[in-house]
Design a protein around this motif. Sequence first.
Motif, short mmCIF file in Angstrom:
data_model
loop_
_atom_site.label_atom_id
_atom_site.label_comp_id
_atom_site.label_asym_id
_atom_site.label_seq_id
_atom_site.Cartn_x
_atom_site.Cartn_y
_atom_site.Cartn_z
N CYS A 1 0.84 -1.21 0.00
CA CYS A 1 0.00 0.00 0.00
C CYS A 1 0.87 1.25 0.00
CB CYS A 1 -0.96 -0.01 1.18
SG CYS A 1 -0.16 0.00 2.76
N ALA B 1 -0.16 7.24 10.57
CA ALA B 1 -1.59 7.48 10.43
C ALA B 1 -1.80 8.89 9.89
CB ALA B 1 -2.29 7.34 11.79
N PRO B 2 -2.80 9.09 9.04
CA PRO B 2 -3.08 10.45 8.54
C PRO B 2 -3.26 11.42 9.70
CG PRO B 2 -4.37 8.83 7.31
CD PRO B 2 -3.72 8.09 8.45
N VAL C 1 -0.58 12.10 5.37
CA VAL C 1 -1.91 12.38 4.83
C VAL C 1 -2.47 11.09 4.24
CG1 VAL C 1 -1.51 14.83 4.37
CG2 VAL C 1 -0.88 13.12 2.63
N LEU C 2 -3.76 11.08 4.04
CA LEU C 2 -4.39 9.90 3.45
C LEU C 2 -3.85 9.69 2.04
CD1 LEU C 2 -6.63 7.86 4.25
CD2 LEU C 2 -8.22 9.31 2.94
N ALA C 3 -3.38 8.48 1.78
CA ALA C 3 -2.74 8.21 0.49
C ALA C 3 -3.79 7.83 -0.55
CB ALA C 3 -1.71 7.10 0.65
N ASP C 4 -4.57 8.84 -0.99
CA ASP C 4 -5.61 8.55 -1.97
C ASP C 4 -5.12 8.89 -3.38
OD1 ASP C 4 -5.67 11.29 -2.01
OD2 ASP C 4 -7.61 11.47 -1.01
#
Length: 481
Positions: A35, A388-389, A45-48
């Motif tokens: 991931c 964690a974000p 940050v959220l890894a989107d």
Amino acid sequence: MTTPADVTKTTVIKAASWVVAYDEATDRHVYRTDCDVAFRGDRFVLADAAIAASADEVIDGRNLMVMPGFVDIHSHPSFETMLKGLTEEVGSAKLYMSSLYEYLFLFETEAAGMVASSQVALSELLQSGVTTVCDLSVPHEGWLDTLAASGLRAYAAPMFRAARWYTRNGHEVLYEWDIPLGRKRMDEALAVVDAAVAHPSGRLSGMICPAQIDTCDEALFRDAFAAAQDRGLPFQTHASQSVVEFQEMMRRHGRTPVGWLKEIGVLGPLTTIGHGIFFDHNDWLGWPTRDDVRILVESGASVAHCPTVFIRRGITLQHLGGYLKAGLNVGIGTDTFPHNYVEEVRNAIYAARITARDAHAVNASDALHAATLGGAKALGRTDIGRVAPGAKADFFTVDLTHPAMRPLYDPVRSLFYTAGERPIRDVYVDGRKVVESGRALAFDLDDALNRLEEAQRLSVSKVGQYDWANRPASELMPLTL
Ligand SMILES: [Zn+2]
């Protein structure tokens, strides 16, 4: 290393083979595989998909494990490296094997030697995955600048006290008190703490640290705790670290060390007991009560567990698994050299199992929790010790192709039990790289080691002046062969 982090730069570690991620629901780490991990400026940050598309830098995460940086809750970088080769085999047989009373104060150290020692120790800590360090030192010139330059997140914990230990014979510990001097030292320490908090690097903070439970008077303790509370800062003291100290506190107050700290009102969620070994249940004491662990759990206080310096003298905390099972928060520290955090974690695991006579007393998950989230909790922080974000981008990468990590089945176990720090590749604090390919970037390590050796030679030459029987180093700490 003192430039502020680029607050807008976004970095994505693409398809990391293994990630030690934080699961908020259980407050534990969990494995994720294959991931992305992303951070912008100093925070994860959220890894989107949007972040992936806007990344300024992409790091290939194949064959890497991403782990939260370790939180070292107790260390003495400015001094302990000086003792390498000298104190590994000492301990006073007539003082329950402690090395505190005959050996700790044999070594005179000047500010330049302390800075050299710190540069070596902080480099070693970084290279073993530490991203936050609590530095319990005597204030000295260059201290905060050295901490800031290291790139670490650092808590300066200037130690102060109102008495000093001494012995005239190696079997009785005496105390020389100077209450006004202790007060003056506390005021100086608070000034250092305030300077650390205000430091422009933004990575320094402070900890209020009356040095030892038996060397500070009650008023000093109360006022130090109030100063910590006023500032919202953590508070730590050495306590329950020797049989002599336990007996001395009982003699003075009719209380165990922990019982006395409770009585004077200095236990709370930001209080840490270093080293928390001689609680009333410890069988070296032969004491009838079983109250100390419960008192600490009820107060929310933590223990700083530093196994290495004690196992050298045959002393173990009884035992890490039992403390955790009782609900006591424990962080792990490196009181002594080597400043190798992974080895300290390994020693914590093995010491617990030997002491408990139980292979299941502590596992790698428990130890990892203590080394990261346990330390963070002791400092009152929810933004470090986790991937964690929203959390600080304090982490390291492990090279899973390193021979010490192969064959690969469970990477955290392989790191703790086999590889040690060797496969740790890059370390980041506040999203900035502070270790590259296993080498800390801040200091010229060879130069620091040269200065440290010079300081050690000088210190060793003066040992006889500080020993109660004027024995030279060659007699107190003879060479192996
Ligand atoms: Zn210590």
